[in-house]
Write a protein that holds these residues in place. Structure first.
Motif, PDB file in Angstrom:
ATOM      1  N   LEU A  23      18.231  51.191  70.750  1.00  0.00           N
ATOM      2  CA  LEU A  23      18.333  52.595  71.161  1.00  0.00           C
ATOM      3  C   LEU A  23      19.446  52.892  71.973  1.00  0.00           C
ATOM      4  O   LEU A  23      19.991  53.763  71.634  1.00  0.00           O
ATOM      5  N   VAL A  24      19.971  52.140  72.791  1.00  0.00           N
ATOM      6  CA  VAL A  24      21.226  52.124  73.571  1.00  0.00           C
ATOM      7  C   VAL A  24      22.394  52.530  72.491  1.00  0.00           C
ATOM      8  O   VAL A  24      23.128  53.405  72.615  1.00  0.00           O
ATOM      9  N   HIS A  25      22.390  51.418  71.646  1.00  0.00           N
ATOM     10  CA  HIS A  25      23.432  51.466  70.678  1.00  0.00           C
ATOM     11  C   HIS A  25      23.410  52.919  69.867  1.00  0.00           C
ATOM     12  O   HIS A  25      24.697  53.285  69.140  1.00  0.00           O
ATOM     13  N   GLY A  34      33.221  47.610  74.692  1.00  0.00           N
ATOM     14  CA  GLY A  34      32.331  46.389  75.297  1.00  0.00           C
ATOM     15  C   GLY A  34      31.152  46.424  74.888  1.00  0.00           C
ATOM     16  O   GLY A  34      30.554  47.567  74.122  1.00  0.00           O
ATOM     17  N   GLY A  35      30.157  45.510  75.048  1.00  0.00           N
ATOM     18  CA  GLY A  35      28.726  45.376  74.526  1.00  0.00           C
ATOM     19  C   GLY A  35      27.805  45.781  75.472  1.00  0.00           C
ATOM     20  O   GLY A  35      28.023  46.556  76.526  1.00  0.00           O
ATOM     21  N   PHE A  36      26.534  45.532  75.231  1.00  0.00           N
ATOM     22  CA  PHE A  36      25.566  46.042  76.164  1.00  0.00           C
ATOM     23  C   PHE A  36      25.008  44.970  77.046  1.00  0.00           C
ATOM     24  O   PHE A  36      24.808  43.689  76.449  1.00  0.00           O
ATOM     25  N   GLY A  37      24.695  45.164  78.122  1.00  0.00           N
ATOM     26  CA  GLY A  37      24.102  44.047  78.859  1.00  0.00           C
ATOM     27  C   GLY A  37      24.907  43.428  79.993  1.00  0.00           C
ATOM     28  O   GLY A  37      24.534  42.552  80.624  1.00  0.00           O
ATOM     29  N   LEU A 131      24.522  56.699  76.001  1.00  0.00           N
ATOM     30  CA  LEU A 131      23.957  55.881  77.110  1.00  0.00           C
ATOM     31  C   LEU A 131      24.518  54.610  77.276  1.00  0.00           C
ATOM     32  O   LEU A 131      24.590  53.746  76.634  1.00  0.00           O
ATOM     33  N   LEU A 132      25.158  54.735  78.616  1.00  0.00           N
ATOM     34  CA  LEU A 132      26.337  53.484  78.809  1.00  0.00           C
ATOM     35  C   LEU A 132      25.600  52.350  79.434  1.00  0.00           C
ATOM     36  O   LEU A 132      26.267  51.232  79.213  1.00  0.00           O
TER      37      LEU A 132
END
Length: 351
Positions: A23-25, A34-37, A131-132
């Motif tokens: 959903l974020v991606h 960068g990535g998520f988390g 949505l960062l």
């Protein structure tokens, strides 16, 4: 004793974060780095600006959350959260770049909160905002079972020379009102009071709504009360930014939120100006008539509490007012010529 026995399930929290990754991606723009988390989100400023100015805004959804939680419907409340922030940032002419949310609950309910985040992601896609990142806090004992709270903020960008700050507004400029989708996300403490006093509560005084999906003939299209009240806040970002890009001359903008039109419209005026509005110049949605009659709410109080069918307002030169109004109509948004900027001291005059 461990953290889980105290009410916080770290493993479930990790699984929830992994579950919302897609959903974020789905909201990411090319500038996201960068990535998520991670511990923070990185965003590279877009090119093409000579003097870029960052604009920020923050808000929540208020007690509309109670309606969503009572009805156990959580798929639109995230749209409200995004809308309340990006519409504010938009008023100075800024394009929203990224959004972050804060979600707090007593006990993590993955299915429930995934619906919430899906709404946030949808709102971000509508607004063109990434949505960062965000934060999910599990706080046992602080919230009742099934309860959660939401807050968020966004950051936008605007060319310094194009910031709308009230100085562009001239006496004689025309106010164009863009239609709301209903109550949006303000005034729900009064809405809930009216509903609880009007529809017999379950279990007597202090109970929840009896049949919240009750269909009211007065409401547009015969929709249920629950459906009407949970209609999400309109996001005006794309049509307004498209209007600016198409050459529509806009001198001022106002997001009609808490305090209604009387409080918010004067906020975009210049010095020594007031605004005069004709209350008969637009169609007030039936939900507001129902609230006024059911709660015996005065006309003045209705205007001071609710948007009354106008979710966003723009101020344009009188010579181009009709063309501007028709431009928004062509984008599928009902638009009304509401009034004019006049000499004054920042007051709102309703006729």
């Amino acid at each position: 004793m461990d953290y889980r026995e105290a009410g916080v399930d770290v493993v479930a929290g990790r699984a929830f974060v992994e579950g919302i990754r897609s959903l974020v991606h789905s909201t990411h723009r090319p500038e996201v780095l960068g990535g998520f988390g991670g511990f923070s989100g990185c965003f590279q400023l877009p090119t093409g600006y000579r003097q870029p100015v960052l604009v920020s805004g923050t808000d929540g959804v208020g007690t509309k959350l109670k309606i969503a939680q009572t009805l156990n419907r959580h798929d639109t409340i995230g749209i409200d959260l995004v809308a309340m922030c990006v519409n504010d940032v938009l008023t100075c002419g800024a394009q929203p770049l990224f959004f972050l949310d804060y979600l707090a609950t007593g006990k993590l309910n993955s299915e429930q909160l995934t619906q919430v985040v899906s709404g946030i992601a949808q709102g971000c896609r509508i607004a063109g905002s990434a949505l960062l990142g965000g934060e999910t806090a599990e706080m046992p004992g602080f919230y009742q079972p099934g309860e959660y709270d939401l807050a968020g903020f966004c950051v936008g960008i605007v060319e310094k020379s194009k910031i709308l700050d009230g100085s562009q507004v001239e006496v004689g400029d025309v106010v164009i009102g863009l239609a709301s989708q209903g109550v949006h996300s303000n005034g729900f403490s009064l809405v809930r009071k009216i509903v609880q006093d009007t529809l017999l509560p379950v279990g007597g005084e202090g109970g929840e709504l009896l049949n919240p999906w009750h269909t009211c003939p007065e409401l547009l299209g015969g929709k249920s009360l629950g459906e009407v009240l949970l209609t999400p806040t309109q996001i005006y970002v794309k049509p307004v930014l498209d209007a600016l890009a198409a050459g529509v001359e806009i001198h001022g903008m106002a997001h009609i939120t808490g305090g209604g039109i009387p409080e918010n419209l004067p906020r975009c005026l210049g010095a020594n100006q007031s605004v005069q509005i004709d209350s008969n110049s637009w169609v007030i949605p039936p939900i507001f008539q129902w609230l006024a009659e059911a709660g015996k709410v005065s006309r003045e109080e209705m205007f001071n509490t609710f948007n009354m069918g106008i979710g966003f307002a723009i101020i344009v030169p009188s010579a181009t007012a009709e063309d501007s109004r028709k431009w928004f109509e062509s984008q599928g948004i009902a638009a009304y010529t509401m009034g004019t900027a006049i000499n004054g001291t920042g007051k709102f005059v309703l006729t």
